[in-house]
Write a protein that holds these residues in place. Sequence first.
Motif, PDB file in Angstrom:
ATOM      1  N   MET A 158       7.390   3.238  -6.581  1.00 47.18           N
ATOM      2  CA  MET A 158       6.375   3.759  -7.390  1.00 47.18           C
ATOM      3  C   MET A 158       5.677   2.717  -8.579  1.00 47.18           C
ATOM      4  O   MET A 158       5.318   2.574  -9.061  1.00 47.18           O
ATOM      5  CB  MET A 158       7.483   4.910  -8.537  1.00 47.18           C
ATOM      6  CG  MET A 158       8.076   5.843  -7.855  1.00 47.18           C
ATOM      7  SD  MET A 158       6.770   7.069  -7.477  1.00 47.18           S
ATOM      8  CE  MET A 158       5.551   6.897  -9.484  1.00 47.18           C
ATOM      9  N   LEU A 159       7.180   1.661  -8.130  1.00 50.09           N
ATOM     10  CA  LEU A 159       6.103   0.714  -8.698  1.00 50.09           C
ATOM     11  C   LEU A 159       5.237   0.012  -8.432  1.00 50.09           C
ATOM     12  O   LEU A 159       4.075  -0.293  -8.681  1.00 50.09           O
ATOM     13  CB  LEU A 159       7.196  -0.801  -8.915  1.00 50.09           C
ATOM     14  CG  LEU A 159       6.713  -1.993 -10.095  1.00 50.09           C
ATOM     15  CD1 LEU A 159       5.826  -2.029 -11.031  1.00 50.09           C
ATOM     16  CD2 LEU A 159       7.810  -3.012  -9.285  1.00 50.09           C
ATOM     17  N   MET A 161       3.287   1.906  -6.615  1.00 54.08           N
ATOM     18  CA  MET A 161       2.632   2.282  -6.621  1.00 54.08           C
ATOM     19  C   MET A 161       1.450   2.512  -8.114  1.00 54.08           C
ATOM     20  O   MET A 161       0.762   2.160  -8.035  1.00 54.08           O
ATOM     21  CB  MET A 161       2.801   3.903  -7.094  1.00 54.08           C
ATOM     22  CG  MET A 161       2.118   5.115  -6.803  1.00 54.08           C
ATOM     23  SD  MET A 161       2.394   6.577  -6.553  1.00 54.08           S
ATOM     24  CE  MET A 161       1.247   7.812  -6.956  1.00 54.08           C
ATOM     25  N   ALA A 162       2.583   1.760  -9.375  1.00 58.24           N
ATOM     26  CA  ALA A 162       1.964   1.838 -10.423  1.00 58.24           C
ATOM     27  C   ALA A 162       0.961   0.437 -10.519  1.00 58.24           C
ATOM     28  O   ALA A 162       0.121   0.422 -11.187  1.00 58.24           O
ATOM     29  CB  ALA A 162       3.212   1.808 -11.353  1.00 58.24           C
ATOM     30  N   LEU A 163       1.065  -0.512  -9.732  1.00 53.93           N
ATOM     31  CA  LEU A 163       0.682  -1.838  -9.783  1.00 53.93           C
ATOM     32  C   LEU A 163      -0.958  -1.346  -8.997  1.00 53.93           C
ATOM     33  O   LEU A 163      -1.876  -1.958 -10.191  1.00 53.93           O
ATOM     34  CB  LEU A 163       1.247  -2.966  -9.225  1.00 53.93           C
ATOM     35  CG  LEU A 163       2.585  -3.145  -9.830  1.00 53.93           C
ATOM     36  CD1 LEU A 163       3.194  -4.582  -9.500  1.00 53.93           C
ATOM     37  CD2 LEU A 163       1.759  -3.665 -11.368  1.00 53.93           C
ATOM     38  N   ARG A 186      -3.246   0.014 -11.527  1.00 52.65           N
ATOM     39  CA  ARG A 186      -3.736  -0.789 -12.257  1.00 52.65           C
ATOM     40  C   ARG A 186      -5.095  -1.678 -11.890  1.00 52.65           C
ATOM     41  O   ARG A 186      -5.926  -1.457 -12.517  1.00 52.65           O
ATOM     42  CB  ARG A 186      -2.551  -1.637 -12.430  1.00 52.65           C
ATOM     43  CG  ARG A 186      -1.470  -1.723 -13.302  1.00 52.65           C
ATOM     44  CD  ARG A 186      -1.076  -2.872 -13.708  1.00 52.65           C
ATOM     45  NE  ARG A 186      -1.542  -4.149 -14.117  1.00 52.65           N
ATOM     46  CZ  ARG A 186      -1.085  -5.265 -13.910  1.00 52.65           C
ATOM     47  NH1 ARG A 186      -0.165  -4.893 -13.615  1.00 52.65           N
ATOM     48  NH2 ARG A 186      -2.214  -6.472 -14.202  1.00 52.65           N
ATOM     49  N   TYR A 190      -4.145  11.164  -7.810  1.00 49.52           N
ATOM     50  CA  TYR A 190      -3.330  10.184  -7.719  1.00 49.52           C
ATOM     51  C   TYR A 190      -2.484  10.213  -6.630  1.00 49.52           C
ATOM     52  O   TYR A 190      -1.241  10.751  -6.797  1.00 49.52           O
ATOM     53  CB  TYR A 190      -2.950   8.958  -8.505  1.00 49.52           C
ATOM     54  CG  TYR A 190      -2.540   7.886  -8.000  1.00 49.52           C
ATOM     55  CD1 TYR A 190      -3.165   6.585  -7.120  1.00 49.52           C
ATOM     56  CD2 TYR A 190      -1.550   6.533  -8.835  1.00 49.52           C
ATOM     57  CE1 TYR A 190      -2.761   6.164  -6.957  1.00 49.52           C
ATOM     58  CE2 TYR A 190      -0.981   5.704  -8.389  1.00 49.52           C
ATOM     59  CZ  TYR A 190      -1.490   4.976  -7.487  1.00 49.52           C
ATOM     60  OH  TYR A 190      -1.754   3.696  -6.469  1.00 49.52           O
TER      61      TYR A 190
END
Lengths: 137, 148
Positions: free
Chosen positions: A49-50, A52-54, A57, A72
């Motif tokens: 999930m990190l 994916m989050a990056l 961005r 997304y």
Amino acid sequence: MEHLPTRTFRVTRADLVRYAGAAGDFNPIHWSDRVAASVGLPGVIAHGMLTMALAGRAVTAWVGRADAVAEYGVRFARPVVVPDDPEGAVLTVDGVRRPADAAGLTRVDLTVSCAGEKVLAQARALVRWPVETGDQG
Amino acid sequence: MPLDPALAGRSYPPAPPYQVGREKIREFATAIGAADPVHHDVDAARALGHLDLVAPPTFAIVISGASLHQVYGDPELALDFSRVVHGDQRFVHTRPIHAGDEIVCVHHVEEITVRGGHSFLTTRSALRTASGEPVADAYAKLVVRGED
């Protein structure tokens, strides 16, 4: 179809600890080499999930709006191993912008890799891309 | 043991409301390095037409994750977490999540398939306001590796 500028993101062990706390995901494979090894991983890995989050961005940076993502989704293809050193791991995010659909949503297809290997697959976002006026700084 | 595909379609009781706080949005945004002012500065968010700070697109995982134990701990599913990997994740937003939102999450088992000894569990977590207004759906697919 437009190729969007490549963006890179560095992930260190400190980032994993920070993300674990912020997201409430304390799975020890994201902070303990001992536990990671016990389940057959080469080392501590980043939260999917990190990653994916990056990559998300990158999308909001390309769009120029952080509130424009309607949809997304990603598949976690390969773990991102994060060594215990200041360099950590580096994610490379490339994107292709498709033409807007009838509903005004623009699809962005993402390619996310680490050390030359694809770590996310089928990564795509649907965004409300602002109308370009041509005079935006 | 593979998951039982007959359990697809089951839903769980609404989870206790999750109060979305400004500081949690700021903390999450900082943890992913998202410096955009809409995550940090209330005036900047309002200038773009939002009621309050806007959460980053993957923030819904924090809300769904707070109560997914309803599914993961379901004794009839009997998930063996030592064999689970996160396969896919997808968010479908009706609107962004804002600070001040009170979100009620309802988890559903969308699909269970078994292939080659491995089980695939897709959950849908419906995020709604306390008054039932849809905010987002979070879909997660877990892969449960079969016995070696």
